[in-house]
Design an enzyme around this catalytic site. Structure first.
Site, PDB file in Angstrom:
ATOM      1  N   ASP A  17       0.808  -1.222   0.000  1.00 19.64           N
ATOM      2  CA  ASP A  17       0.000   0.000   0.000  1.00 19.64           C
ATOM      3  C   ASP A  17       0.844   1.276   0.000  1.00 19.64           C
ATOM      4  OD1 ASP A  17      -2.382   1.521   0.230  1.00 19.64           O
ATOM      5  OD2 ASP A  17      -2.176   1.567   2.413  1.00 19.64           O
ATOM      6  N   ASN A  39       7.077  -7.143   6.930  1.00 21.92           N
ATOM      7  CA  ASN A  39       5.792  -6.561   7.301  1.00 21.92           C
ATOM      8  C   ASN A  39       4.662  -7.370   6.689  1.00 21.92           C
ATOM      9  OD1 ASN A  39       4.099  -4.167   8.305  1.00 21.92           O
ATOM     10  ND2 ASN A  39       3.475  -4.318   6.151  1.00 21.92           N
ATOM     11  N   GLU A  40       3.767  -7.835   7.536  1.00 22.17           N
ATOM     12  CA  GLU A  40       2.522  -8.486   7.099  1.00 22.17           C
ATOM     13  C   GLU A  40       2.729  -9.536   6.024  1.00 22.17           C
ATOM     14  OE1 GLU A  40      -0.538  -5.641   6.244  1.00 22.17           O
ATOM     15  OE2 GLU A  40      -0.817  -5.217   8.367  1.00 22.17           O
ATOM     16  N   ASN A  79      -0.202  -5.310  13.661  1.00 25.02           N
ATOM     17  CA  ASN A  79      -0.912  -4.272  12.924  1.00 25.02           C
ATOM     18  C   ASN A  79      -2.392  -4.607  13.026  1.00 25.02           C
ATOM     19  OD1 ASN A  79       1.602  -3.430  12.158  1.00 25.02           O
ATOM     20  ND2 ASN A  79       1.394  -3.930   9.996  1.00 25.02           N
ATOM     21  N   TYR A  87      -6.606  -3.284  12.841  1.00 27.60           N
ATOM     22  CA  TYR A  87      -7.533  -2.265  12.346  1.00 27.60           C
ATOM     23  C   TYR A  87      -8.980  -2.559  12.763  1.00 27.60           C
ATOM     24  CZ  TYR A  87      -3.614  -0.384   9.788  1.00 27.60           C
ATOM     25  OH  TYR A  87      -2.404   0.188   9.474  1.00 27.60           O
ATOM     26  N   TYR A 142     -11.017  -1.519   9.170  1.00 26.68           N
ATOM     27  CA  TYR A 142     -11.310  -2.520   8.141  1.00 26.68           C
ATOM     28  C   TYR A 142     -12.283  -3.576   8.660  1.00 26.68           C
ATOM     29  CZ  TYR A 142      -7.371  -0.612   5.491  1.00 26.68           C
ATOM     30  OH  TYR A 142      -6.535   0.218   4.799  1.00 26.68           O
ATOM     31  N   GLU A 200       0.984  -0.882  14.016  1.00 30.20           N
ATOM     32  CA  GLU A 200       0.057  -0.110  13.176  1.00 30.20           C
ATOM     33  C   GLU A 200      -1.321  -0.191  13.796  1.00 30.20           C
ATOM     34  OE1 GLU A 200      -0.258  -0.981   8.957  1.00 30.20           O
ATOM     35  OE2 GLU A 200       1.917  -1.240   8.781  1.00 30.20           O
ATOM     36  N   TRP A 216      -0.543   4.167  12.808  1.00 31.77           N
ATOM     37  CA  TRP A 216      -0.425   4.231  11.350  1.00 31.77           C
ATOM     38  C   TRP A 216      -1.289   5.360  10.860  1.00 31.77           C
ATOM     39  CZ3 TRP A 216       3.114   2.227   8.436  1.00 31.77           C
ATOM     40  CH2 TRP A 216       2.949   2.204   7.042  1.00 31.77           C
ATOM     41  N   LYS A 258      -4.526   7.888   6.516  1.00 34.35           N
ATOM     42  CA  LYS A 258      -4.476   7.548   7.948  1.00 34.35           C
ATOM     43  C   LYS A 258      -3.479   8.411   8.708  1.00 34.35           C
ATOM     44  CE  LYS A 258      -6.084   2.816   7.452  1.00 34.35           C
ATOM     45  NZ  LYS A 258      -5.874   2.650   5.996  1.00 34.35           N
TER      46      LYS A 258
HETATM   47  C1  BDP Z   1      -1.345  -2.419   6.598  1.00 32.60           C
HETATM   48  C2  BDP Z   1      -0.025  -2.202   5.883  1.00 32.60           C
HETATM   49  C3  BDP Z   1       0.225  -0.756   5.510  1.00 32.60           C
HETATM   50  C4  BDP Z   1      -1.045  -0.129   4.979  1.00 32.60           C
HETATM   51  C5  BDP Z   1      -2.099  -0.178   6.065  1.00 32.60           C
HETATM   52  C6  BDP Z   1      -3.419   0.465   5.617  1.00 32.60           C
HETATM   53  O1  BDP Z   1       1.059  -2.707   6.631  1.00 32.60           O
HETATM   54  O2  BDP Z   1       1.268  -0.673   4.572  1.00 32.60           O
HETATM   55  O3  BDP Z   1      -0.856   1.169   4.506  1.00 32.60           O
HETATM   56  O4  BDP Z   1      -2.361  -1.522   6.377  1.00 32.60           O
HETATM   57  O5  BDP Z   1      -4.234  -0.230   5.034  1.00 32.60           O
HETATM   58  O6  BDP Z   1      -1.897  -3.557   6.075  1.00 32.60           O
HETATM   59  O7  BDP Z   1      -3.589   1.658   5.818  1.00 32.60           O
END
Ligand code: BDP
Length: 583
Positions: free
Chosen positions: A142, A395-396, A450, A452, A456, A489, A534, A553
């Site tokens: 992303d 990362n991820e 990370n 959300y 999400y 994040e 993040w 974000k």
């Molecule tokens: C995570 C990623 C990051 C993205 C973020 C997002 O590590 O690079 O920018 O989500 O969706 O999955 O904002």
């Protein structure tokens, strides 16, 4: 110039173009041409230079801070080096290729990313009726695939007998305020008669000395490098011939310890709490090009908010930024460019949590070689930085998929073996890598998540999200009572100036409520040692229906104006001490 791939380009001749391009900077946002901005494939840079004759008696080295993502370098028409990997430096001796008059330096670059590179890209090509190839990279990550000569390119000189590198590993006795500094010196060219090292304190006073290429120098009454209170010594290494220093190499370094124990992340023996950000190298026009004024401002904004740290998401940042962090006392989690190691993405978490779950990632991806190289290069470049307290190997990635352990275990082993300071290691976990599904979390020193919830997942529902956040963090802590846990994040896209009486997602109110909810849970979990949100600032991405001129974000806009949540976070972070927050 963009390579049209119609007629071959002769790197020994002036390029057939009048286009100009600033360096260091990404090429994409300099041209005002949509086609060039999104060009995928090959592109060329060229310039001429002269080297004064007396200088040519020295060893001359051409150094690229980075070339994104693959470079072929030609001097006066001859290929002199090649490097793959867009975020680490490389260099080559040029004496043998130089001419008396003008020298022509030509660089061919590629911004292609595929299943063998890191970052990972979905690469495809199409051929038209004339056989002309159109290449495409769909980023498996992303951020916008900014490319070009993003970092400074320099020619430096050394004597023929020279110091190549210095490795510094302080072994600190905190109780006696003493450090044994292990210094290893690599030399090149004809051997020196002797190598001497002196250590200078910040005032320039000599506080230690030694000799040899593998030496131990003891510092007493040592000044520790502390988060936000940096103290830098300088190792001044001299290569001697006939009683004279012929090459001198000065390397600033900090003395500090890093250790993970009993669910705590200790810096200098004290339990540290990370407050800060995931970031990007991303600014207007420069793209991912070095922007020193932004770097200085970013660290000042962090300090003003009471932050103490960031992660170099999702690739090693410039040398210049790392030196600045050393000097400013900003704590850094240093990440390789291993992002996008996941070939399928599903929102069906129930499948992933089944014990034998497997997708095609570890079968389809061929990134292991590039990944090993990236680990070698990041540690080689950043090993001496006091600011670096942990390496992030990826990362991820698809850590929930069978095969992840087999993939990551050798990489962790390699990093442990290469790092002279034996820092903790981690990778950053995607939401689907939970305590049940993650196949390789046993390798980690710190669980970095990370998450959300509320963005999400369960979008806008902060009550359910709070429960889920709490439940997951408790489950991690129960699974690994001795491993510290942190968020690397968490965030919500926010359009500055958008307000809502109903705290709707995308509004400034929602962003603040989202962070307040997370903070509440963090404070309940004893082994929770840090919050890196993040993102520091809005940044450019590929086009997508979830993106509005990029990812929003940021708690700052792309031009670094604060969104209103910065006030809340500043209050919170100023009230959290750097040490001893979690008892
Ligand atoms: C995570 C990623 C990051 C993205 C973020 C997002 O590590 O690079 O920018 O989500 O969706 O999955 O904002």
């Amino acid at each position: 110039m963009v390579d049209p791939e119609t007629t071959p380009i002769d790197p020994g001749k002036p390029l057939p173009t009048n286009d100009v391009m600033a360096v260091p900077a990404s090429f994409n946002d300099q041209t005002a041409e949509a086609k060039i901005r999104s060009h995928t494939g090959y592109f060329w840079y060229q310039r001429s230079f002269t080297v004064a004759k007396p200088l040519r008696a020295q060893r001359l080295v051409l150094r690229f801070g980075s070339a994104t993502h693959e470079a072929w370098v030609y001097l006066n028409g001859k290929e002199i080096t090649h490097h793959k990997g867009g975020f680490t430096p490389f260099e080559v001796e040029i004496n043998d290729y130089l001419k008396d008059e003008d020298n022509l330096l030509t660089v061919k670059l590629s911004n292609i990313l595929d299943y063998s590179t890191i970052p990972v890209g979905n690469y495809s090509e199409t051929k038209d009726v004339d056989g002309h190839i159109t290449r495409k990279v769909d980023e498996n990550f992303d951020f916008f695939n900014y490319a070009g000569l993003n970092r400074p390119i320099k020619i430096y000189s050394t004597p023929k007998a020279h110091i190549d590198d210095i490795v510094i590993a302080p072994d600190v006795d905190l109780a006696h305020k003493q450090a044994d500094v292990h210094i290893m010196v690599q030399t090149g060219g004809e051997p020196f008669d002797e190598v001497r090292t002196i250590i200078l304190d910040e005032e320039g006073h000599q506080v230690g000395e030694g000799s040899g290429t593998d030496e131990q120098i003891t510092l007493s009454r040592v000044h520790l490098w502390q988060p936000l209170h940096a103290y830098l010594y300088t190792a001044k290494v001299e290569g001697m011939l006939n009683g004279q220093p012929v090459d001198i190499y000065e390397e600033p370094f900090g003395v500090r310890t890093v250790k993970v124990t009993d669910g705590k992340f200790l810096i200098n023996g004290q339990p540290f709490y990370f407050k800060g950000f995931g970031k990007h190298e991303d600014t207007y026009i420069n793209g991912k090009g070095l922007n020193e004024a932004y770097n200085v401002l970013d660290l000042n904004l962090m300090k003003k908010m009471g932050a103490n740290s960031f992660r170099t998401s999702h690739y090693p940042y410039s040398d210049e930024m790392m030196r600045l962090c050393d000097r400013e006392g900003i704590v850094v989690i240093d990440e390789t460019p291993a992002v996008g190691l996941m070939v399928s993405f599903t929102f069906d978490n129930s499948e992933i949590s089944k014990p034998g779950y497997q997708d095609d990632t570890w079968k389809d991806l061929k990134t292991a070689t590039a990944h090993r190289q990236a680990i070698h290069e990041i540690i080689d470049r950043d090993k001496n930085h006091a600011c670096v307290v942990m390496w992030s190997i990826a990362n991820e990635a698809a850590n929930y998929s069978k095969g992840a352990h087999e993939y990551f275990e050798p990489l962790f082993k390699l990093a442990r073996q290469l790092d002279p300071q034996k820092r903790p290691l981690t990778y950053i976990d995607l939401v689907w890598s939970n305590p049940q599904s993650d196949k390789s979390s046993d390798l980690l020193d710190v669980i970095c998540l990370n998450r959300y919830y509320g963005w999400y997942l369960d979008t806008g529902d902060l009550e359910i999200s709070e429960e889920k956040t709490r439940a997951e963090l408790k489950a991690w802590q129960a699974k690994y009572p001795d491993k510290p846990i942190m968020y690397t994040e968490y965030g919500a896209d926010t359009i500055p100036g958008l307000h809502s009486a109903y705290d709707e997602p995308w509004s400034e109110e929602f962003q603040e409520d989202y962070y307040r909810m997370n903070s509440r849970v963090f404070d309940e979990i004893p082994n929770f040692v840090g919050e890196q949100l993040w993102n520091f600032a809005d940044f450019q991405t590929k086009y997508g229906i979830q993106r509005v001129q990029g990812n929003k974000k940021g708690v700052f806009t792309r031009s670094r104006e604060p969104k209103s949540v910065v006030r809340y976070l500043s209050q919170r972070w100023h009230s959290i001490p750097n040490f001893g927050y979690k008892k």
